[in-house]
Design a protein around this motif. Structure first.
Motif, short mmCIF file in Angstrom:
data_model
loop_
_atom_site.label_atom_id
_atom_site.label_comp_id
_atom_site.label_asym_id
_atom_site.label_seq_id
_atom_site.Cartn_x
_atom_site.Cartn_y
_atom_site.Cartn_z
N HIS A 246 13.48 -29.58 -1.14
CA HIS A 246 13.69 -28.25 -0.57
C HIS A 246 12.95 -27.20 -1.39
N SER A 247 13.04 -27.32 -2.70
CA SER A 247 12.40 -26.33 -3.57
C SER A 247 10.90 -26.31 -3.37
N ALA A 248 10.28 -27.48 -3.26
CA ALA A 248 8.83 -27.53 -3.06
C ALA A 248 8.43 -26.89 -1.74
N ALA A 249 9.24 -27.13 -0.69
CA ALA A 249 8.92 -26.56 0.62
C ALA A 249 9.08 -25.05 0.64
N THR A 250 10.16 -24.53 0.06
CA THR A 250 10.40 -23.08 0.08
C THR A 250 9.48 -22.34 -0.88
N GLU A 251 9.06 -22.98 -1.97
CA GLU A 251 8.15 -22.32 -2.90
C GLU A 251 6.82 -22.00 -2.23
N ASP A 252 6.31 -22.92 -1.41
CA ASP A 252 5.05 -22.68 -0.72
C ASP A 252 5.17 -21.49 0.24
N LYS A 253 6.26 -21.47 0.98
CA LYS A 253 6.44 -20.38 1.95
C LYS A 253 6.68 -19.05 1.24
N SER A 254 7.46 -19.10 0.16
CA SER A 254 7.74 -17.84 -0.56
C SER A 254 6.47 -17.30 -1.21
N ARG A 255 5.56 -18.17 -1.62
CA ARG A 255 4.30 -17.70 -2.20
C ARG A 255 3.49 -16.93 -1.17
N MET A 256 3.49 -17.43 0.08
CA MET A 256 2.74 -16.74 1.14
C MET A 256 3.35 -15.36 1.44
N LEU A 257 4.68 -15.34 1.55
CA LEU A 257 5.33 -14.06 1.82
C LEU A 257 5.12 -13.10 0.66
N ALA A 258 5.11 -13.62 -0.55
CA ALA A 258 4.89 -12.76 -1.71
C ALA A 258 3.50 -12.14 -1.68
N GLU A 259 2.51 -12.93 -1.22
CA GLU A 259 1.15 -12.39 -1.11
C GLU A 259 1.11 -11.24 -0.09
N SER A 260 1.77 -11.44 1.06
CA SER A 260 1.81 -10.37 2.07
C SER A 260 2.51 -9.13 1.53
N LEU A 261 3.63 -9.33 0.83
CA LEU A 261 4.39 -8.21 0.28
C LEU A 261 3.58 -7.45 -0.77
N CYS A 262 2.83 -8.20 -1.58
CA CYS A 262 2.00 -7.55 -2.60
C CYS A 262 0.90 -6.71 -1.95
N PHE A 263 0.31 -7.24 -0.86
CA PHE A 263 -0.72 -6.49 -0.15
C PHE A 263 -0.16 -5.18 0.41
N ILE A 264 1.01 -5.25 1.03
CA ILE A 264 1.61 -4.04 1.63
C ILE A 264 1.97 -3.03 0.54
N GLN A 265 2.56 -3.51 -0.55
CA GLN A 265 2.95 -2.59 -1.62
C GLN A 265 1.75 -1.91 -2.26
N THR A 266 0.63 -2.62 -2.38
CA THR A 266 -0.59 -2.01 -2.91
C THR A 266 -1.09 -0.91 -1.98
N ARG A 267 -1.08 -1.19 -0.68
CA ARG A 267 -1.49 -0.18 0.29
C ARG A 267 -0.56 1.03 0.29
N LEU A 268 0.74 0.78 0.09
CA LEU A 268 1.69 1.90 0.06
C LEU A 268 1.40 2.85 -1.11
N LYS A 269 1.05 2.29 -2.26
CA LYS A 269 0.75 3.15 -3.41
C LYS A 269 -0.47 4.02 -3.14
N VAL A 270 -1.49 3.41 -2.51
CA VAL A 270 -2.70 4.19 -2.21
C VAL A 270 -2.40 5.31 -1.21
N VAL A 271 -1.67 4.95 -0.13
CA VAL A 271 -1.37 5.92 0.91
C VAL A 271 -0.46 7.01 0.37
N ALA A 272 0.51 6.65 -0.47
CA ALA A 272 1.42 7.65 -1.05
C ALA A 272 0.64 8.65 -1.89
N GLY A 273 -0.36 8.17 -2.64
CA GLY A 273 -1.18 9.09 -3.43
C GLY A 273 -1.98 10.03 -2.54
N GLU A 274 -2.52 9.49 -1.44
CA GLU A 274 -3.30 10.34 -0.51
C GLU A 274 -2.40 11.36 0.16
N ILE A 275 -1.17 11.02 0.49
CA ILE A 275 -0.24 11.98 1.11
C ILE A 275 0.04 13.13 0.16
#
Length: 773
Positions: A246-275
Motif C-alpha cells: 500500500h505504501s509503495a502505491a500511495t507514495e507514487d500517487k502522492s508524489r504526483m499530487l505534490a508536484e501539481s501542488l508545488c506548481f500551483i503554489q509557485t504560481r500563487l506567489k508570483v501572482v500575489a506579488g503582481e497583485i
C-alpha cells in the motif's frame, strides 16, 4: 465315540490353484510379523508427530480495485488495459518481487532468527525472544556462525564467551552490533542461538514459504498464504507485506499530487506579488490625480472586461499546459516519466487519458525494477502507454483548436470593450486600465486558489488501489505434520517392510515355495497336496487319527483308483523324488496303510537299496529283504513281513546294503519279484531311491503302473522341476504325477485327532515333521 467309518470333513485334494494364491498364503503365514511391524511403525509415527515441529498456515486476503476504462480505452484492440487478469498479473508480480520482500525483511528484521533449546531440539522463537539483535555494520563472518547470546543482567549480555553492555552499540568480532534487551528481564532463560541470513538467502527462505494467488479465475481478490513454525512471525510478515505494498502505491500517487501542488503554489506567489504591485499603482494614480473611483459608466464596462479577461487568463494557462503535454507526447512516445499536471483542463476525456497514462507508467516503473524488458507484461504495458499517448495527442489537438477559437472570440470582444473605454475621459481611461489589470490578477489568483484546494482535497483523500479484506490470521491447528497422513505413511511402511523382506527372501530362495511354481515349470499334473504335520509316530493313517494330512492321503488313495485300467487287476505304485528328505518314504508308508485299511491286500516294498528306511519307520526286522531276494539269497516267503495292527498290510524291507544295487535292479529277479507280487496283492507300493541322485528309480519305472513324484515345499530345489518335466515329456515313468508334500498354509488350522477332539500341533520335543524320512 464315533465309529471308524465316521470321518470329520477336512479339505481334500488340490487346495491351491494359482501361484498368486500361494504367494498370498506365504505372506499371510507371517501375519504376526506384519502385526509387530505395523504396531512398531505406528508407535514410531506417533513419536515422529510428537517431536516434529508443527507448521501453521497464515492467510490474508487483498482486494485489488479495478478502475473503469474510458470510452477511448475500451476501443483499443489487443491492449486489454483494464482486463482484470492483467491487473491481477501486474499486482502479483509486484507482491512477489524481491524488492518488496527485502523491504519487509529489513523493516521486521527477519534476516535474524532466534532459536531456543528444547527437549526436541532447537525451536525458533519470535515474539517470545527476550532480546533483539540489531545489525549496524556486520562483517561477512556473521553469516557463517551461530551466535550464542545470554542475558547476564539488565545492562549486560554475553555474546559467545565475552560480556558486552546491552542496549548500546558494541564492537564485536562479527562487526558493529546492538543487542536490545526486552523488559522485564528474565535471567532464567537459557542463551539463545542466533543465526543471521544474507539478504539473498533470507529472500529465498521466505519466498519458498509464501504463496500468492487469485481466489478464483475471475476474481481480483488475492490470497496471501504463508507457512511458518512461528505463527506470530508469519502474521507479521503478511501484514507488513500488505502495508509496504500500500505504501509503495500511495507514495507514487502522492508524489504526483505534490508536484501539481508545488506548481500551483509557485504560481500563487508570483501572482500575489503582481497583485500587490498593481494595487499600489492604482492607489498612487488615484492619489496623484485626485480621482476617488471610476465612473458608473466605466464600472459597467470594467465588469464586462474583467469577466472576459478572466476567461482569457484561464485559456492561456490551459494552452501553456497543453503545450507541455504535447511536447511530452511528441518527444517521449514510450517514456516513463510522469506527465505534466492536468488540473487546468476541463475536458474529461483528456484528463482520463492522462490519468490512465500516469497509472500505466507507475505500473511499468514498478515492474521494470523486478523483471526484464522482455517480460510479456512489461511489453503489454509499453503498448498500452504508446496507444494512450497517441490518443492524448489527438485529443490535445482537438482541444487546442477549441481553445484557439474561444480565445479569438474573447479577444474580439476585448477589442470592442477597448474601443468603448477609449471614448471615456482620459482620467477614467487610465484608472480603468489600471483597475482592469488588477482585476485580471485577482481573478487569476482566485482560480489558482481554487485549484490548490482541489489538489489538497485529492491529496487528503488519497487511497491505495487495493483494500485489505482479511488481515493475516493463523490456522487454529497445525497443517504439518498431518497426523492422519503420517500415521498412514508409517502404517504403509509397517506393511511394506515385512512384505519386502519376504519378497527378497523369496527372490533368493531357490526352493519350491508354492504350487504355482510347479505348474509354471512342468506340464506334469499335480495329483494332490499333503499338509505339513508334526507327529511322534510316522504312521499317521491308522484308522484312529483324523489329521488333515491323513485325510489328504485318503483322498490321494481315491484319486489313484481313477488311474486303474481294470479295477480287478492289481496296481503297482512307484514313489520317488528328486532328493532325500522330501517325504517319499513317509508318503509310501501312509498310502500303503490307507489302502490296507479298506480291506485291500497291500505290500510295501523298499527298493531304496542304498538307504533303506521303511523297516526303521515300522520297527520291523531287516535281516532279509529286497536286496536278499534280488541277489538270489532268499525267496518271497522269507522277505515278506506282516505289519502288526494291519491285517492286510505287508512289508518287504530293503535288506542288507550291498555294493551293487544298480546291478541287482538291472537283473531279471526284479521283474520276477513284481510279477509275483502282482499275483498275490491288490496293491504293490514301491519306495524307490531319489531320481536326482541315482538312476535306480528309472530301472524300476517300467514295472510300475503309476508313478508318484514327491516334491516338498521349501526343500526341493526349483532346478529339479526341469528334470521332472523332462522325465514327464520323455515318458520315462508311467503315468507320472506329482504330490506336493509338507505344504505349510494358514488354511490348516491344526492336527485334529480322535473324534475331532484334539486340535493344534503337538509340541513335544520328540516330535518331528514327516519329510525327514
Amino acid at each position: 465315540m464315533n465309529s471308524s467309518n465316521s470321518y470329520t470333513k477336512y479339505p481334500q485334494g488340490e487346495i491351491t490353484s494359482t501361484r498368486e494364491q500361494g504367494r498370498l498364503r506365504t505372506y499371510l503365514k507371517h501375519g504376526y510379523w506384519y502385526l509387530l511391524s505395523l504396531v512398531a511403525m505406528l508407535i514410531t509415527g506417533l513419536v515422529y508427530i510428537w517431536i516434529t515441529e508443527p507448521i501453521y498456515q497464515i492467510q490474508a486476503s487483498l482486494l485489488v480495485k479495478d478502475e473503469p476504462a474510458t470510452s477511448l480505452q475500451t476501443t483499443t484492440e489487443g491492449t486489454h488495459a483494464d482486463d482484470p487478469n492483467t491487473v491481477i498479473d501486474n499486482e502479483l508480480e509486484i507482491l512477489k518481487s524481491n524488492s518488496l520482500l527485502k523491504k519487509v525483511i529489513d523493516t521486521l528484521g527477519l534476516n535474524v532468527r532466534y532459536f531456543r533449546d528444547t527437549p526436541f531440539g532447537k525451536r525458533e522463537v519470535y515474539e517470545d525472544s527476550p532480546l533483539r539483535l540489531i545489525l549496524q555494520n556486520p562483517t561477512a563472518n556473521i553469516y557463517r556462525a551461530d551466535l550464542h547470546i545470554g542475558i547476564v543482567s539488565p545492562t549486560f549480555i554475553q555474546l559467545n564467551d565475552r560480556i558486552y553492555p546491552a542496549n548500546r552499540s558494541i564492537s564485536t568480532p562479527f562487526g558493529q552490533l546492538q543487542v536490545l534487551v526486552k523488559e522485564p528481564v528474565d535471567y532464567a532463560n537459557e542463551p539463545l542461538t542466533i543465526q543471521v541470513m544474507p539478504d539473498l538467502e533470507a529472500i529465498d527462505y521466505y519466498q519458498r514459504r509464501l504463496t500468492i494467488e487469485p481466489s478464483s479465475e475471475e476474481s481480483t481478490v488475492l490470497l496471501l498464504t504463508a507457512e511458518d513454525a512461528v505463527p506470530a512471525r508469519g502474521e507479521a510478515l503478511l501484514n507488513q507485506m500488505i502495508a509496504s505494498y500500500h505504501s509503495a502505491a500511495t507514495e507514487d500517487k502522492s508524489r504526483m499530487l505534490a508536484e501539481s501542488l508545488c506548481f500551483i503554489q509557485t504560481r500563487l506567489k508570483v501572482v500575489a506579488g503582481e497583485i500587490t504591485v498593481m494595487e499600489r499603482a492604482v492607489e498612487q494614480y488615484k492619489t496623484s490625480h485626485r480621482v476617488a473611483d471610476v465612473s458608473a459608466k466605466a464600472r459597467l464596462l470594467l465588469n464586462s472586461v474583467q469577466s472576459n479577461d478572466a476567461q482569457l487568463s484561464q485559456i492561456a494557462i490551459q494552452r501553456s499546459t497543453l503545450r507541455d503535454v504535447e511536447q511530452y507526447v511528441r518527444h517521449k512516445q514510450t517514456g516513463l516519466e510522469p506527465v505534466p499536471a492536468t488540473l487546468e483542463f476541463s475536458d474529461p476525456t483528456l484528463i482520463a487519458l492522462i490519468g490512465k497514462v500516469r497509472e500505466l507508467e507507475l505500473q511499468r516503473d514498478r515492474l521494470a525494477g523486478i523483471s526484464a524488458e522482455s517480460n510479456p507484461i512489461v511489453q503489454s504495458l509499453d503498448r498500452q502507454i504508446a496507444f494512450a499517448k497517441s490518443s492524448i495527442a489527438k485529443t490535445a489537438a482537438i482541444l487546442r483548436t477549441s481553445l484557439t477559437n474561444e480565445q479569438n472570440q474573447l479577444r474580439l470582444a476585448n477589442r470592442q470593450y477597448d474601443g468603448q473605454i477609449g471614448l471615456l475621459p482620459e482620467k477614467d481611461q487610465k484608472l480603468t486600465n489600471n483597475v482592469r489589470q488588477c482585476a485580471i490578477k485577482n481573478s487569476l489568483h482566485t482560480y489558482l486558489l481554487q485549484k490548490q484546494e482541489e489538489v489538497a482535497l485529492s491529496y487528503a483523500a488519497l487511497t491505495s488501489a487495493s483494500h485489505v479484506i482479511d488481515a493475516a490470521t493463523r490456522s487454529p491447528e497445525p497443517i504439518k505434520p498431518v497426523k492422519a497422513l503420517v500415521l498412514l505413511a508409517f502404517g504403509l511402511v509397517g506393511l511394506v517392510v515385512p512384505t519386502a523382506v519376504i519378497s527378497v527372501a523369496r527372490l533368493f530362495n531357490k526352493r519350491i515355495a508354492e504350487r504355482g511354481q510347479i505348474g509354471e515349470a512342468t506340464a506334469a499334473p499335480v495329483m494332490g497336496e499333503i499338509a505339513y504335520i508334526q507327529y511322534k509316530w510316522p504312521l499317521i493313517v491308522d484308522g484312529q487319527k483324523r489329521s488333515v494330512a491323513a485325510e489328504q492321503i485318503r483322498a490321494l488313495r481315491t484319486n489313484l483308483q481313477l488311474l486303474r485300467k481294470n479295477p480287478a487287476d492289481s496296481q503297482v505304485l512307484l514313489l520317488t523324488s528328486s532328493l532325500s528328505g522330501e517325504g517319499k518314504s513317509f508318503l509310501a508308508l501312509n498310502l500303503a496303510a490307507s489302502m490296507a485299511l479298506v480291506g485291500r491286500s497291500t505290500v510295501l516294498v523298499d527298493l531304496d537299496l542304498r538307504r533303506p528306511r521303511l523297516h526303521a519307520m515300522m520297527h520291523a526286522l531287516n535281516f532279509q529283504g529286497s536286496s536278499s531276494y534280488l541277489a538270489g539269497e532268499a525267496n518271497l516267503i522269507n522277505v515278506i513281513q506282516q505289519v502288526p495292527g494291519f491285517e492286510h498290510l505287508n512289508l518287504i524291507s530293503g535288506g542288507p546294503v550291498l555294493s551293487n544295487p544298480s546291478e541287482l535292479l538291472s537283473g531279471p529277479r526284479l521283474g520276477e519279484l513284481i510279477a509275483e507280487l502282482r499275483l498275490r496283492f491288490d496293491h504293490v507300493v514301491i519306495d524307490s531311491p531319489p531320481v536326482g541322485l541315482v538312476t535306480d528309480a528309472q530301472l524300476i519305472g517300467p514295472f510300475a503302473d503309476v508313478t508318484l513324484y514327491t516334491v516338498r515345499q521349501g526343500v526341493t530345489p526349483l532346478r529339479y522341476l526341469k528334470l521332472i518335466d523332462s522325465l514327464y515329456q520323455e515318458n520315462r515313468f508311467p503315468k507320472l504325477n506329482i504330490v506336493f508334500n509338507s505344504v505349510q498354509d494358514t488354511y490348516w488350522s491344526g492336527d485334529p485327532r480322535d473324534n475331532g477332539q484334539t486340535t493344534g500341533y503337538e509340541k513335544s520335543s520328540a516330535m518331528r515333521s514327516h519329510p525327514v524320512y
